[in-house]
Design a protein around this motif. Structure first.
Motif, PDB file in Angstrom:
ATOM      1  N   GLU A   1       0.825  -1.263  -0.082  1.00 35.23           N
ATOM      2  CA  GLU A   1      -0.167   0.086  -0.028  1.00 35.23           C
ATOM      3  C   GLU A   1       0.995   1.345  -0.093  1.00 35.23           C
ATOM      4  O   GLU A   1       0.500   2.240  -0.708  1.00 35.23           O
TER       5      GLU A   1
ATOM      6  N   ARG B   1       2.175   1.681  -3.499  1.00 34.35           N
ATOM      7  CA  ARG B   1       0.877   1.920  -4.429  1.00 34.35           C
ATOM      8  C   ARG B   1       0.557   3.719  -4.271  1.00 34.35           C
ATOM      9  O   ARG B   1       0.514   4.404  -5.087  1.00 34.35           O
TER      10      ARG B   1
ATOM     11  N   ASN C   1      -1.507   4.169 -10.187  1.00 34.06           N
ATOM     12  CA  ASN C   1      -1.652   3.917  -8.781  1.00 34.06           C
ATOM     13  C   ASN C   1      -2.854   4.556  -8.067  1.00 34.06           C
ATOM     14  O   ASN C   1      -3.547   4.185  -7.071  1.00 34.06           O
TER      15      ASN C   1
ATOM     16  N   TYR D   1      -8.708   1.597  -8.532  1.00 34.44           N
ATOM     17  CA  TYR D   1      -8.637   1.331  -6.999  1.00 34.44           C
ATOM     18  C   TYR D   1      -9.641   2.237  -6.318  1.00 34.44           C
ATOM     19  O   TYR D   1      -9.901   3.368  -6.710  1.00 34.44           O
TER      20      TYR D   1
ATOM     21  N   PRO E   1      -8.927   5.885  -4.030  1.00 33.79           N
ATOM     22  CA  PRO E   1      -7.453   5.663  -4.180  1.00 33.79           C
ATOM     23  C   PRO E   1      -6.385   6.580  -3.477  1.00 33.79           C
ATOM     24  O   PRO E   1      -5.188   6.095  -3.015  1.00 33.79           O
TER      25      PRO E   1
ATOM     26  N   ARG F   1      -5.956  -2.908   2.037  1.00 37.76           N
ATOM     27  CA  ARG F   1      -6.126  -3.081   0.935  1.00 37.76           C
ATOM     28  C   ARG F   1      -5.280  -4.005  -0.045  1.00 37.76           C
ATOM     29  O   ARG F   1      -5.458  -4.755  -0.985  1.00 37.76           O
TER      30      ARG F   1
ATOM     31  N   PRO G   1      -2.738  -3.898  -2.078  1.00 37.89           N
ATOM     32  CA  PRO G   1      -2.626  -4.037  -3.676  1.00 37.89           C
ATOM     33  C   PRO G   1      -1.649  -4.690  -4.253  1.00 37.89           C
ATOM     34  O   PRO G   1      -0.612  -3.872  -4.702  1.00 37.89           O
TER      35      PRO G   1
ATOM     36  N   HIS H   1      -0.185  -3.131  -7.673  1.00 34.50           N
ATOM     37  CA  HIS H   1       0.500  -1.841  -8.039  1.00 34.50           C
ATOM     38  C   HIS H   1       1.360  -1.676  -9.076  1.00 34.50           C
ATOM     39  O   HIS H   1       1.888  -2.738  -9.331  1.00 34.50           O
TER      40      HIS H   1
END
Ligand code: HEM
Length: 393
Positions: A271, A274, A311, A317, A320, A327, A329, A332
């Motif tokens: 995260e 991202r 991102n 997302y 975002p 989350r 991600p 990413h």
């Protein structure tokens, strides 16, 4: 039949001080203008949305890395490197580059990295305040990556400035790039002028030169490989660790979640990456006309892939701009994608997990002040991050 639309254009200079310092508003504007936007002042096409970025990074035949830098001089210098080549040449060089960075090759390092991280953080928290970049984020890459590559003596002091100047030179030929030539040249001369004996015995840097001497890899590649490890692996990792501390400081509820459940550390790092992409614009050149979201980018154009914008794309997302560790991600864009996807991400993760883990164990709570960006044409690191009111766990 594909409908070809008039290209959205912008007068924005994405390498201005203001946008390098904080690209958020500018990149949001470009992303809302279109998936491909022509930037008039730099004669560059920006690719701004998540799906289109992934597709472009996956399509190396249309988006060549031989124009990975935004100036011809640097593209010339980079000929023969993995970063600036396409398959099949890239495939051969990438194999040599990654041999020492595979999970298997790195396995033995985990314990050492964790011990070093613990020692650094345990010492730091005895102070009430420190700098999150200088005192914390820099220490692991400086101690780990340089030892790993086998860099010894006075040269160690120079690596950070050398790496930052190499990143500046990937940008357009603006003032920042021009001023970076002497330092970037020093790094190039050092890596390309050595025979490997300058690097510590047993290090992966020495192993690269031994492989060259045995004829396993072309000897002329050895300097390139050391250059790429050093230029690509320092500022990025430092920036990522500092950004994790910053994100925790700005979102104490998220810090509490990770402290309570350390199995969230990898998710928190994803995260962090991202939320704050570390590369400002990744360069490519088009080899043919290509239509993106109804807009045709002519063949022979210079392209800027905006990882930060992708991102933060709300088409991909949810919410975002919010930092949410749960989350996770994993998709990413901050390590890139496709054949050039970051070769050092295993090492970056080892360092970051160790740093975040140690921080969560030793710190109960803390505050952060205003982060100062380190302006660079390519890497989005921080110059400093005040950390204070540290309460030891
Ligand atoms: C959080 C830290 C890092 C981030 C965010 C990052 C990001 C990236 C990105 C976005 C690319 C793709 C560039 C492109 O497509 O043109 C890349 C490539 C690369 N990275 Fe990293 N990087 C990090 C750490 C490292 C480390 C620690 C090393 C090595 C010690 C490293 C070595 C490389 C190399 C050699 C390439 C070129 C790969 C190729 O051309 O095939 N990186 N990195």
């Amino acid at each position: 039949m594909t409908t070809v639309l008039q290209a959205p254009t912008s007068a924005m200079d994405i390498w201005s001080d203001e946008i390098l310092a904080d690209p958020h508003d500018a990149f949001t504007e470009l992303r809302e203008q279109g998936a491909a936007v022509y930037l008039e002042s730099s004669d560059v096409w920006a690719i701004t949305r998540y799906d289109e970025i992934r597709s472009a990074l996956a399509d190396w035949e249309t988006f060549t890395s031989t124009r990975v830098a935004f100036n011809p001089q640097m593209n010339e210098v980079l000929i023969g490197t993995s970063l600036a080549s396409d398959p099949p040449l890239h495939t051969q060089m990438r194999a040599a580059l990654t041999e020492n960075l595979t999970p298997r090759a790195l396995r033995g390092l985990k314990g050492t990295i964790e011990e070093k991280a613990d020692r650094i953080v345990a010492e730091l928290v005895t102070r009430d305040a420190f700098d999150g970049v200088h005192d914390l984020a820099r220490e692991l890459p400086l101690q780990i990556v340089l030892d790993l590559i086998g860099v010894q003596g006075d040269v160690r002091e120079k690596i950070l400035d050398w790496g930052a100047s190499a990143f500046n030179l990937l940008g357009p030929m603006n003032e920042r790039s021009q001023q970076s030539f002497p330092l970037a040249g020093e790094l190039f001369e050092w890596t390309h002028g050595m025979d490997g004996n300058q690097l510590a015995e047993g290090s992966i840097g020495r192993a690269v030169f031994d492989a060259g001497a045995r004829g396993d890899i072309p000897p002329e590649l050895c300097g390139h490989i050391i250059h790429q490890y050093l230029a690509a692996g320092m500022d990025t990792t430092i920036g990522a660790i500092a950004n994790a501390v910053r994100a925790f400081g700005e979102n104490p509820d998220q810090f509490t979640l990770v402290k309570a459940d350390p199995s969230l550390i990898p998710a928190a790092f994803n995260e962090t990456l991202r939320h704050q992409a570390l590369l400002h614009a990744v360069g490519r050149g088009t080899t043919r006309d290509v239509t993106i979201d109804g807009v045709t980018i002519p063949g022979g154009s210079q392209v800027a892939i905006l990882l930060y914008a992708g991102n933060r794309d709300p088409r991909h997302y949810d919410d975002p701009d919010t930092f949410r560790v749960e989350r996770n991600p994993i998709d990413h864009l901050s390590f890139g994608y496709g054949v050039h996807g970051c070769a050092g991400q295993g090492l970056a993760r080892l360092e970051a997990y160790a740093a975040i883990g140690a921080f969560c164990r030793h710190v109960e709570s803390f505050s952060v002040g205003t982060a100062v960006p380190k302006l660079n044409n390519s890497s989005r690191a921080l110059a400093s991050l005040p950390v204070f009111d540290v309460v030891v766990a």
